[in-house]
Design an enzyme around this catalytic site. Structure first.
Site, PDB file in Angstrom:
ATOM      1  N   GLY A 171      -6.612   8.417  -8.889  1.00 40.66           N
ATOM      2  CA  GLY A 171      -5.347   7.854  -9.317  1.00 40.66           C
ATOM      3  C   GLY A 171      -5.451   6.405  -9.735  1.00 40.66           C
ATOM      4  O   GLY A 171      -4.726   5.943 -10.623  1.00 40.66           O
ATOM      5  N   MET A 172      -6.364   5.668  -9.100  1.00 35.54           N
ATOM      6  CA  MET A 172      -6.445   4.236  -9.374  1.00 35.54           C
ATOM      7  C   MET A 172      -7.770   3.804  -9.959  1.00 35.54           C
ATOM      8  O   MET A 172      -7.896   2.670 -10.407  1.00 35.54           O
ATOM      9  CB  MET A 172      -6.223   3.459  -8.059  1.00 35.54           C
ATOM     10  CG  MET A 172      -4.830   3.593  -7.502  1.00 35.54           C
ATOM     11  SD  MET A 172      -4.661   2.669  -5.973  1.00 35.54           S
ATOM     12  CE  MET A 172      -5.777   3.543  -4.918  1.00 35.54           C
ATOM     13  N   ASP A 185      -4.748   5.980   4.209  1.00 35.68           N
ATOM     14  CA  ASP A 185      -4.694   7.024   3.181  1.00 35.68           C
ATOM     15  C   ASP A 185      -5.707   8.127   3.496  1.00 35.68           C
ATOM     16  O   ASP A 185      -6.444   8.582   2.629  1.00 35.68           O
ATOM     17  CB  ASP A 185      -4.976   6.422   1.798  1.00 35.68           C
ATOM     18  CG  ASP A 185      -4.600   7.392   0.674  1.00 35.68           C
ATOM     19  OD1 ASP A 185      -3.736   8.261   0.900  1.00 35.68           O
ATOM     20  OD2 ASP A 185      -5.177   7.275  -0.418  1.00 35.68           O
TER      21      ASP A 185
END
Length: 710
Positions: free
Chosen positions: A22-23, A135
């Site tokens: 995602g990043m 996370d």
């Protein structure tokens, strides 16, 4: 912009892209300074332009670089070059836990616990260094080719959560803790919650909370109770279920308070999976006013019984002394009501203290002797009877032995039946049509888990069934053999429990469960209690299912029985491998001392074998194949076993193989294609040119699926 072949940080050569998230994007690179391969994680452009995020990212990544642990993907370096922000990490060849779960649908209990232990050890090392992941999810856990489990993305998670990166980007809402979902403070116990959700997914192949939007999922984390993983996979042991429950408590104070606590329970669950040892403590209830329970009363009685006689003696002593003092202080009054004092004669030997002590002892002795005499006379006339009188006039002990009721809801009937019999409780079965529970699963009991109940009392279990079932025939009052025959002819299994009874003839049925004329699923077990007549010197058969052979022999010997034949057998329950899976007498039955008990030890589920007896056709997939060519044929199973290796010029080729251990294999064809020499003449010069023929080896591979036997 990252390009293959470029060098960043004057040492890391980018070789290939190996992943994206995602990043960030992840590249395989070579560290030319240390001559090793590394993974370089490069922030995507949209995050690299956020100065606040980049600043926090660097600080957290640098902190994570101080972590060195076998279960952590270690961070080697952090840097920036030409607007490219990157971190250099240990290169782990393998797949993420997420992909591993998807590949296997779900993991076995032992494999899931083993992975959870390794993840916990990695997180524990980070927590010891005051680094919180924030996370934890299967996507951030990597399983190497060697089977080593490693946690990755330390540091990047905290930077992301500090800058309100959306859950869609993070991909973490399915694993987020309630306090994180609320946007509140999160600590080490948030990682424990996320690990609990990850364990749930490993065990069941699914996440506990799902929804159409990230907000809907987050609300479920905050408001809804975690479903039991046993609802999806019934064979998950109670201890593992309770570990997941404790990890995923809504209140952080009710979860494990550290990873070390969790690791202890995980290791114990590997050794004692069916033991209910996990305790969830509610801090608010610890200091609250509670109703006293039967269990508390039993403990109080135990502690106070030893003091009763001493307290009674002290009470009598004090009462006597008080009476004496009152008597001593009263003034003597004559018949006319006038006070007078008698003059004591002078006596050098008089000692007032000794006289007082002597008097007190005399009164105490008189009271004790009087009490004993009254008690003996009263008991002789039936005035004092401690206990309860039965219908026959017999006196029984007032407080019978009590046992603690276990949790039974959601468990298989046979497992619950064995556990209750081992406690000394008698299960009575009632069936109820249910769409919520699978057939044969206990819905409820008439006694709550944790209640103290009299040993040898009955517990009514309500068990799920699909459809109306079959009517249970009446067998009470019939002989054991006749009752068994009637029930088996009606399509039921029979379990026999023997007990003493002075009113029913030995060998005849006292009671049955479920009761006559009720309904039960076809093929279910009906328990009949058979009388052994008046009590003799018989012993109760213990439960040795699930014990090792040595433990079972010791248990039976200690209970006065003899071990007979011990044989090996196949059993479908993988948790019983190398353990006793059968005993020749039912648990709870009464047998004569010295009775021989036969045992069977499981060697695991019966191996599935396959056969292959189809004709092998010609390799027509190859266009250059021609009938009559010499072809070498090899048939190899998936486990590398060679079934056939032959040559032929004609097809089909017959096969007949059995006992194959693999379900699939391949057929390999090898043959040679030869072209003939050709001669041509040059029209201008008339020169003849000969082109030699060529020989080419061809190979055709064909997959084959074998047929399961029996």
């Amino acid at each position: 912009m990252i390009k293959i072949g470029m060098i960043i940080g004057e040492r890391y050569e980018i070789l290939e892209k190996i992943g994206t998230g995602g990043m960030s994007d992840v590249y395989k690179a070579k560290d030319h300074k240390l001559n090793r391969f590394v993974a370089v994680k490069v922030l995507k452009q949209e995050f690299s332009e956020n100065a606040n995020f980049v600043s926090k990212f660097r600080v957290e990544a640098q902190a994570a670089a101080g972590l060195m642990h076998p279960n952590i993907v270690n961070v080697y370096d952090v840097g920036e070059e030409g607007g490219i922000h990157y971190i250099v990490m240990e290169l782990v060849e393998g797949i993420t836990l997420k992909k591993y779960i998807e590949k296997k649908a779900r993991l076995s209990v032992k494999e899931a616990i083993s992975i959870a232990i390794q993840v916990s050890m990695g997180i524990e090392a980070a927590h010891s260094n005051h680094i919180i992941h924030r996370d934890i999810k299967p996507q951030n856990i990597i399983i190497s080719k060697e089977g080593k489990v490693k946690v990755t993305d330390f540091g990047i998670a905290k930077a992301a959560t500090s800058n309100t990166i959306t859950s869609n980007v993070m991909g973490s809402v399915h694993y987020t803790s309630p306090e994180q979902a609320r946007g509140g403070y999160s600590d080490e116990k948030s990682d424990i919650y996320s690990l609990g959700i990850t364990m749930f997914e490993m065990l069941t192949g699914r996440v506990p909370f799902n929804g159409e939007t990230t907000v809907a999922i987050a609300i479920k984390h905050i408001q809804e109770e975690l479903p039991s993983p046993r609802e999806y996979i019934a064979e998950i042991p109670i201890s593992v279920e309770q570990i997941v429950y404790k990890c995923c408590q809504k209140s952080p104070d009710r979860r494990y308070q550290s990873m070390s606590e969790l690791i202890v329970d995980l290791k114990q669950s590997l050794m004692n999976p069916d033991e209910d040892f996990v305790k969830v403590v509610d801090p608010d209830e610890e200091a609250s006013t509670r109703m006293i329970t039967d269990r508390d009363m039993a403990q109080i009685r135990k502690q106070t019984d030893r003091r009763d006689s001493m307290d009674e003696a002290m009470r009598l002593n004090k009462k006597s002394e008080h009476s004496y003092r009152q008597y001593e202080e009263e003034e003597e009054v004559d018949e006319e009501g006038e006070e007078y004092y008698e003059e004591d004669e002078e006596d050098d030997d008089y000692d007032p203290k000794m006289e007082r002590i002597t008097t007190i002892l005399a009164i105490v002795a008189a009271l004790l002797i009087g009490g004993i005499v009254i008690f003996l006379i009263g008991r002789a006339f039936g005035m004092f009877q401690f206990g309860n009188k039965t219908e026959d006039g017999e006196i029984t002990q007032q407080d019978s032995e009590k046992v603690e009721m276990i949790e039974v809801e959601g468990k298989p009937l046979e497992e619950v039946r064995r556990a209750l019999l081992e406690l000394g409780l008698t299960p009575e079965i009632e069936y109820e049509v249910s769409t919520e529970y699978e057939e044969g699963i206990v819905i409820r009991a008439d006694v709550k888990a944790g209640d103290m109940v009299d040993k040898n009392s009955n517990v009514v279990l309500t068990v799920a069934q699909k459809g109306e079932g079959e009517t249970v025939p009446p067998v009470v009052g019939k002989s054991k053999e006749e009752a068994t025959s009637i029930l088996e002819q009606a399509g039921f299994e029979v379990s026999v429990i023997e007990s003493y009874d002075t009113t029913v003839q030995s060998g005849y049925v006292i009671s049955q469960s479920p009761e006559a004329d009720s309904t039960a699923p076809s093929g279910s077990t009906i328990t009949i209690r058979v009388s052994q007549g008046e009590e003799t010197s018989k012993v109760r058969v213990p439960n040795v299912i699930g014990l090792s052979e040595e433990e079972a022999i010791v248990t039976l010997t200690e209970n006065g029985m003899t071990v007979g034949t011990v044989s090996q057998t196949n059993n479908d329950d993988p948790s019983l491998v190398d353990k006793v899976c059968y005993q020749s007498y039912s648990v709870g039955s009464y047998v004569d001392k010295g009775t021989v008990i036969d045992l069977r030890v499981s060697i695991g589920p019966k191996a599935v074998t396959y056969r292959y007896n189809e004709d092998i056709t010609a390799p027509t997939e190859e266009p250059e194949y021609r009938d009559g060519m010499l072809v070498n044929i090899t048939v190899i199973t998936a486990d590398g076993t060679q079934l056939l290796n032959t040559q032929t010029t004609s097809f089909p080729v017959s096969t007949n193989y059995s006992g194959i251990k693999s379900s699939m294999g391949t057929i390999q064809y090898r043959f040679t294609v030869t072209t003939e020499a050709t001669t041509t003449t040059d029209p201008n010069t008339g020169e003849t040119v000969t082109i030699e023929g060529t020989t080419t080896e061809k190979m055709v591979t064909r997959d084959v699926v074998f047929t399961a036997e029996g």
